[in-house]
Design an enzyme around this catalytic site. Structure first.
Site, PDB file in Angstrom:
ATOM      1  N   ARG A  21      99.308  33.276  47.668  1.00  9.75           N
ATOM      2  CA  ARG A  21      99.936  32.356  48.495  1.00  9.75           C
ATOM      3  C   ARG A  21      99.100  32.154  49.644  1.00  9.75           C
ATOM      4  O   ARG A  21      99.075  30.828  50.297  1.00  9.75           O
ATOM      5  CB  ARG A  21     101.260  32.679  49.162  1.00  9.75           C
ATOM      6  CG  ARG A  21     102.112  31.781  49.842  1.00  9.75           C
ATOM      7  CD  ARG A  21     103.661  32.426  50.135  1.00  9.75           C
ATOM      8  NE  ARG A  21     104.354  31.339  50.976  1.00  9.75           N
ATOM      9  CZ  ARG A  21     105.222  30.334  50.304  1.00  9.75           C
ATOM     10  NH1 ARG A  21     105.219  30.355  49.018  1.00  9.75           N
ATOM     11  NH2 ARG A  21     105.846  29.706  50.988  1.00  9.75           N
ATOM     12  N   HIS A 160     108.206  39.355  83.156  1.00 14.35           N
ATOM     13  CA  HIS A 160     109.415  39.823  82.709  1.00 14.35           C
ATOM     14  C   HIS A 160     110.478  38.819  82.290  1.00 14.35           C
ATOM     15  O   HIS A 160     111.540  38.821  81.843  1.00 14.35           O
ATOM     16  CB  HIS A 160     110.498  40.419  84.056  1.00 14.35           C
ATOM     17  CG  HIS A 160     109.851  41.240  84.874  1.00 14.35           C
ATOM     18  ND1 HIS A 160     109.563  42.757  84.651  1.00 14.35           N
ATOM     19  CD2 HIS A 160     109.059  41.140  86.107  1.00 14.35           C
ATOM     20  CE1 HIS A 160     108.698  43.233  85.424  1.00 14.35           C
ATOM     21  NE2 HIS A 160     108.680  42.467  86.093  1.00 14.35           N
ATOM     22  N   GLN A 242      81.601  64.562  49.295  1.00 15.83           N
ATOM     23  CA  GLN A 242      81.390  63.741  48.176  1.00 15.83           C
ATOM     24  C   GLN A 242      81.628  62.333  48.551  1.00 15.83           C
ATOM     25  O   GLN A 242      80.944  61.318  48.214  1.00 15.83           O
ATOM     26  CB  GLN A 242      82.455  63.961  47.107  1.00 15.83           C
ATOM     27  CG  GLN A 242      82.222  63.268  45.790  1.00 15.83           C
ATOM     28  CD  GLN A 242      82.981  63.811  44.547  1.00 15.83           C
ATOM     29  OE1 GLN A 242      84.057  63.123  44.606  1.00 15.83           O
ATOM     30  NE2 GLN A 242      82.666  64.853  44.392  1.00 15.83           N
ATOM     31  N   SER A 290     114.580  22.734  58.773  1.00 15.27           N
ATOM     32  CA  SER A 290     115.792  23.357  58.278  1.00 15.27           C
ATOM     33  C   SER A 290     116.376  22.674  57.432  1.00 15.27           C
ATOM     34  O   SER A 290     116.500  21.633  57.212  1.00 15.27           O
ATOM     35  CB  SER A 290     116.597  23.686  59.579  1.00 15.27           C
ATOM     36  OG  SER A 290     117.796  24.349  59.195  1.00 15.27           O
ATOM     37  N   ARG A 330      86.159  66.615  49.645  1.00 12.98           N
ATOM     38  CA  ARG A 330      86.886  65.541  49.292  1.00 12.98           C
ATOM     39  C   ARG A 330      88.036  65.841  48.474  1.00 12.98           C
ATOM     40  O   ARG A 330      88.119  66.801  47.851  1.00 12.98           O
ATOM     41  CB  ARG A 330      86.237  64.186  48.784  1.00 12.98           C
ATOM     42  CG  ARG A 330      85.839  64.252  47.262  1.00 12.98           C
ATOM     43  CD  ARG A 330      86.942  63.675  46.474  1.00 12.98           C
ATOM     44  NE  ARG A 330      87.298  62.666  46.638  1.00 12.98           N
ATOM     45  CZ  ARG A 330      86.961  61.287  46.204  1.00 12.98           C
ATOM     46  NH1 ARG A 330      86.055  61.220  45.414  1.00 12.98           N
ATOM     47  NH2 ARG A 330      87.774  60.175  46.718  1.00 12.98           N
ATOM     48  N   ARG A 339      92.639  51.637  47.788  1.00  4.58           N
ATOM     49  CA  ARG A 339      92.862  50.558  47.275  1.00  4.58           C
ATOM     50  C   ARG A 339      93.623  49.508  47.561  1.00  4.58           C
ATOM     51  O   ARG A 339      93.489  48.095  47.521  1.00  4.58           O
ATOM     52  CB  ARG A 339      93.175  50.797  45.750  1.00  4.58           C
ATOM     53  CG  ARG A 339      92.281  51.548  44.977  1.00  4.58           C
ATOM     54  CD  ARG A 339      92.918  51.768  43.350  1.00  4.58           C
ATOM     55  NE  ARG A 339      91.953  52.663  42.777  1.00  4.58           N
ATOM     56  CZ  ARG A 339      90.860  52.258  41.854  1.00  4.58           C
ATOM     57  NH1 ARG A 339      90.710  50.959  41.697  1.00  4.58           N
ATOM     58  NH2 ARG A 339      90.562  53.492  41.249  1.00  4.58           N
TER      59      ARG A 339
END
EC number: 4.3.2.2
Length: 485
Positions: A21, A160, A242, A290, A330, A339
């Protein structure tokens, strides 16, 4: 039920909206399977080329065969191999070897899975930054133009979210720009700090390569240097397990999360200003605000930025936790997590930058609304100026202060209790006590006299800090961006 066609099959499975998208094709490709596995093959080629140059028995014919098949990837075969072997790297070693039978014996020679996995990740992260940086520069450039245009336009400041002293529309925009300039520096630094994992072996000791080169340490070091240079990096990490340290991922996602915070703040300000009807994001001719209320002009682009920025800010928690639980050299519990979080961070940052560019290119300012709000609040802010003018005209400060206190409270009651306009100045004009300064009231109430050095600050900031930071990106500024959705 009929067997779905290719298009229907896609629609029948979940796809991340980050790709389907929102995100740009370029960033989508950067994290694609084709980019990933094509890079794996290039890394195997770099390794073979470097090993050959340092004396290992690798032929020109083998190198040429690998070069000719870099993008000839049989993804179906690779998927079948992975299903059988339960190992993605070996699946692609076999798939590459299938189309390079002469080079099959030397593909992945001396390497471990993280040679292709981690080094590819570092290349993808670097390339991701290179896609984001021009987009961020474009947003800063568009906002700089906006700030320059409205550098002198007074507007009510808020602290504020309560009325405070005046600032200018351009000066407020510079607050946004300053945060984004910090992000630009942070992204550049994070990109430039990336190093290559290089050629380090299974636990980072380079033992396999030392064996290949019969104990010649200098050749192992040169192999690391050659492959690092071929991949476009100036340096590699001198020590690794590793994997490269997962703290690197923390640094990368931290700067992206910080960018997310900046954009969330900017777009929240725009949403608040839209409610005040002072500034609006672009609203297209046929756009519907809307389904039930036709008059609405919802700030949907800014809302999208805030929504996705929240996601971006949370993603840094993943590498923080991953780095903290990497045992010794590792563990594999980093893989599935990375991933997701690395790709989503860059895809999300890409989306919100494109959206913010679209917003910044079409911001609409309503000076009359801004002026009306100033008129409602400025009389109270001008009380100190009125007191000073009365004292200069011979009045007593304490007497004047008391007079103003009574009149201002009467005016406040009209505003708060009766819903009327602020009539404080009318009360001052009607009070004979203030007759010595009646002719000065218009000058004392000039909004420009309440903005201090805001216009000068805008000019100096844009000239000395913002424009110079954009120079490296001038050739990539491009035209306006249109959002697909």
């Amino acid at each position: 039920m009929a067997t779905p066609g290719a298009e229907e099959d896609v629609l029948s499975r979940y796809r991340s909206p980050l790709v389907s998208r929102y995100a740009s094709p370029e960033m989508g490709f950067n994290f694609s399977e084709r980019k990933k596995f094509g890079t794996w093959r290039r890394l195997w080629l770099y390794l073979a080329q470097a090993e050959k140059s340092l004396g290992l028995p690798i032929t020109d014919e083998q190198i040429k065969e690998m070069e000719a098949n870099l993008d000839n990837i049989d993804f179906k075969m690779a998927a079948e191999e992975e299903k059988k072997l339960r190992h993605d790297v070996m699946a692609h070693v076999h798939t590459f070897a299938h189309c390079c039978p002469k080079a099959a014996a030397i593909i992945h020679l001396g390497a471990t899975s993280c040679y292709v996995g981690d080094n590819t990740d570092l290349i993808v992260l670097r390339d991701g930054f290179n896609l984001l940086l021009p987009k961020l520069a474009r947003v800063i450039s568009r906002l700089a133009d906006f700030a320059e245009k409205y550098a002198d336009l007074p507007t009510l400041g808020f602290t504020h979210y309560q009325p405070a002293q005046l600032t200018t529309v351009g000066k407020r925009c510079c607050l946004w720009i300053q945060d984004l300039c910090m992000d630009l520096q942070n992204l550049e630094r994070a990109r430039d700090d990336l190093r290559f994992r290089g050629v380090k072996g299974t636990t980072g000791t380079q033992a396999s390569f030392l064996q290949l080169f019969e104990g010649d340490h200098s050749k192992v070091e040169e192999l690391d240097r050659l492959v690092t240079a071929k991949a476009g990096f100036k340096r590699s990490y001198m020590v690794t397990g590793q994997t490269y340290s997962r703290k690197v991922d923390i640094e990368v996602l931290s700067v992206l999360a910080s960018l997310g915070a900046s954009i969330h703040k900017i777009c929240t300000d725009i949403r608040l200003l839209a409610n005040l009807k002072e500034i609006e994001e672009p609203f297209e001719k046929d756009q519907i605000g809307s389904s039930a209320m036709p008059y609405k002009r919802n700030p949907m682009r800014s809302e999208r930025c805030c929504s996705l920025a929240r996601h971006l800010m949370t993603l840094v928690l993943d590498p923080l936790q991953t780095a903290s639980v990497q045992w010794f050299e590792r563990t594999l519990d980093d893989s599935a997590n990375r991933r997701v979080c690395l790709a989503e961070a860059f895809l999300t940052a890409d989306i919100i930058l494109s959206t913010l560019q679209n917003i910044s290119e079409g911001l609409v300012v309503y000076p009359k609304v801004i002026e009306r709000r100033i008129r409602q609040e400025l009389p109270f802010m001008a009380t100190e100026n009125i007191i000073m003018a009365m004292v200069k005209a011979g009045g007593n400060r304490q007497d004047c202060h008391e007079k103003i206190r009574v009149l201002s409270q009467q005016a406040a009651a009209v505003v708060k209790q009766e819903g009327g306009d602020n009539d404080f100045i009318d009360r001052v004009r009607a009070d004979a006590y203030f007759s010595p300064i009646h002719k000065q009231l218009e000058t004392l109430l000039d909004p420009a006299s309440f903005t201090g050095r805001a216009p000068q600050q805008v000019a100096k900031f844009l000239k000395e800090e913002v424009r110079p930071a954009l120079i490296p990106y001038q050739s990539k500024m491009g035209g306006k961006i249109e959002l697909a959705l």
